[in-house]
Design a protein around this motif. Sequence first.
Motif, PDB file in Angstrom:
ATOM      1  N   CYS A  23       0.845  -1.195   0.000  1.00 56.72           N
ATOM      2  CA  CYS A  23       0.000   0.000   0.000  1.00 56.72           C
ATOM      3  C   CYS A  23       0.884   1.250   0.000  1.00 56.72           C
ATOM      4  N   VAL A  24       0.312   2.341  -0.498  1.00 56.86           N
ATOM      5  CA  VAL A  24       1.047   3.611  -0.508  1.00 56.86           C
ATOM      6  C   VAL A  24       0.747   4.319   0.800  1.00 56.86           C
ATOM      7  N   ARG A  25       1.789   4.765   1.483  1.00 54.08           N
ATOM      8  CA  ARG A  25       1.588   5.427   2.779  1.00 54.08           C
ATOM      9  C   ARG A  25       1.054   6.843   2.585  1.00 54.08           C
ATOM     10  N   THR A 289       2.878  15.312  -7.720  1.00 57.19           N
ATOM     11  CA  THR A 289       1.482  14.906  -7.522  1.00 57.19           C
ATOM     12  C   THR A 289       1.161  13.691  -8.383  1.00 57.19           C
ATOM     13  N   ALA A 290       1.555  13.777  -9.646  1.00 60.64           N
ATOM     14  CA  ALA A 290       1.248  12.679 -10.576  1.00 60.64           C
ATOM     15  C   ALA A 290       2.013  11.419 -10.177  1.00 60.64           C
ATOM     16  N   LEU A 291       3.237  11.591  -9.653  1.00 54.98           N
ATOM     17  CA  LEU A 291       4.019  10.425  -9.234  1.00 54.98           C
ATOM     18  C   LEU A 291       3.285   9.680  -8.112  1.00 54.98           C
ATOM     19  N   GLU A 296      -0.041   4.958  -6.666  1.00 55.68           N
ATOM     20  CA  GLU A 296      -1.297   4.359  -6.178  1.00 55.68           C
ATOM     21  C   GLU A 296      -1.929   3.471  -7.234  1.00 55.68           C
ATOM     22  N   VAL A 297      -1.880   3.926  -8.489  1.00 53.15           N
ATOM     23  CA  VAL A 297      -2.483   3.127  -9.569  1.00 53.15           C
ATOM     24  C   VAL A 297      -1.754   1.787  -9.712  1.00 53.15           C
ATOM     25  N   TYR A 298      -0.415   1.816  -9.714  1.00 59.99           N
ATOM     26  CA  TYR A 298       0.348   0.565  -9.861  1.00 59.99           C
ATOM     27  C   TYR A 298       0.127  -0.349  -8.655  1.00 59.99           C
ATOM     28  N   ASN A 312      -2.701   1.499 -19.222  1.00 57.80           N
ATOM     29  CA  ASN A 312      -3.871   1.665 -18.339  1.00 57.80           C
ATOM     30  C   ASN A 312      -3.575   2.662 -17.231  1.00 57.80           C
ATOM     31  N   ALA A 313      -2.329   2.595 -16.734  1.00 57.40           N
ATOM     32  CA  ALA A 313      -1.958   3.503 -15.644  1.00 57.40           C
ATOM     33  C   ALA A 313      -2.057   4.944 -16.111  1.00 57.40           C
ATOM     34  N   VAL A 314      -1.649   5.189 -17.348  1.00 58.17           N
ATOM     35  CA  VAL A 314      -1.702   6.558 -17.864  1.00 58.17           C
ATOM     36  C   VAL A 314      -3.159   7.022 -17.967  1.00 58.17           C
ATOM     37  N   VAL A 315      -4.033   6.106 -18.379  1.00 57.95           N
ATOM     38  CA  VAL A 315      -5.452   6.462 -18.479  1.00 57.95           C
ATOM     39  C   VAL A 315      -6.004   6.781 -17.084  1.00 57.95           C
TER      40      VAL A 315
END
Length: 511
Positions: A23-25, A289-291, A296-298, A312-315
């Motif tokens: 998980c992302v902290r 922010t995007a990073l 989170e997406v990955y 898909n991640a870019v979408v």
Amino acid sequence: MACGGFMSAPVCFIENDENGKLCVRKEAKDILDGLNEPVVVVSVVGLYRTGKSYLMNRLAGQQTGFALGSTIESETKGIWMWCVPHPNKEGHTLVLLDTEGLGDVRKGDEKHDTWIFCLAVLLSSSLVYNSLGVIDNTALEKLHYVTELTENIRVKAEVGQHEDESADFIRVFPSFVWAVRDFTLQLKKGDKPITSDDYLEGALELKQGSSPQTVQYNLPRSCLRNFFAVRKCFVFPRPASMESMWIMEELTEKELESKFLEQANTFCHYIYNNSKTKTVSGGRTITGTALGNLAEVYVEAIRSGNVPCLENAVVSLAKIQNVRAVEEALQLYVTELFNLVQLPMNPEELSKIHTVAEKKAVEVFISVSFNDNDQIYQKELMGKIYDEYQQMCQQNYDASRMQCEEVLHDVFDTLEKGISDRSYLKPGGSQKYIDMLRQLSEEYRARTDSQIMSEAVLSKFLKTKEDIGNMILQADQSLNAAEQEKEDEDRDSKAAEKKPKETEPVTGAGI
Ligand SMILES: Nc1nc2c(ncn2[C@@H]2O[C@H](COP(=O)(O)OP(=O)(O)OP(=O)(O)O)[C@@H](O)[C@H]2O)c(=O)[nH]1
Ligand SMILES: [Mg+2]
């Protein structure tokens, strides 16, 4: 955390939650959320206890930071993050990602290592692979994670049946830097000195043949050659004596081996000068922010048992970023409007404030939005701004109307009193009423000169006074008629009085 997203110490970025899933902290995500400038992301991967965290601290230009351990137990868990100002690129942040050491059998979860390796590849613009000793077959076999990338990362959302996706990796993968620590050999081939890059490329040479052993031998080598377009190698001698290395964080530059220092500096400068700003497929540069969103997406894909897919991640990223871009831009527009408008105000002034605020909002939208190629989200923003503006215009009308009504009551108070006192219900009252109406209207106009609703409020008021005006007029006319009649009567009676009485016929004229 220091201002501008920079941090005094690293924080945990990605780790296992209580259910053992990645998980992302939140703390790290929040820091990245506040970082609206492009990022250069450098991550380090490699077997546990090989000096990765120490090397990352050097890249941060700090003696301490990422925790080092001097025992046999692996120190770093998950992926740790440290955002520092980029030493060379103004307006860029250097994001250092220190990862959990790979291959510690006590962890008992090989797949966990694989995902740590994949995430480091997916999130960085430069991937540093750190190892101890030499680049030999054993070292390359330990780098088997690279051979598993084809199973664990997808580039395209839709893949043709016979399409080899790994061909796309080279377009989207980070540059690759092999850091060989405690290197004790001489860089020579025969008598000739060679560079560390020659050393790496020599180690990656493929064997001819198709025997299973040859295929096995070639596999990690061809993966490295085929997936990473830019490859670089740095060899580092031992930094200090055995005992000193347990307390490396406390050693001053003078206490380190000069050759090690020299190599460490060359390595750092190479990274600062050559590591690119992080981009995603399509070549779009990404911000902090995007990073955070990308991570989170990955991680979400891995959590739900899917293979992370770049396309898909870019979408997904575009959607997250664009929704946020609309929110932030609209927020700025509304704040700007609320700070500057003072209702009621001249509509032209309001329109000017709106235009400036709208421009600023669009700038924010553009800086935060991502791949909004068909301007779907920008149009949504413009629609929302238009609605806000319309609401503000309406509020302006309402505020103006209220103020005008107040003035109106004040000014026409005399008239209302006159009506209720029946002062106009007398002959000539109608003209007096009309004159008063006219005079008060002028006074009202003078006091509501700049108000947008001035005339509208007045004409509505005058309309309500039409009936009473007519009544006064009628009363006036009937009073006039009655008076006239009375006057006529009086005059007649007076005339009658003056007229000699109809005399009896004179009978005795000679009397
Ligand atoms: N031999 C050697 N030891 C080093 C070097 N750099 C740091 N160390 C020491 O090695 C130990 C481990 O260093 P870390 O930087 O924590 O290693 P790591 O790879 O991050 O370890 P994990 O997080 O457990 O995977 C520490 O005692 C360091 O002082 C080096 O170049 N050579
Ligand atoms: Mg470490």
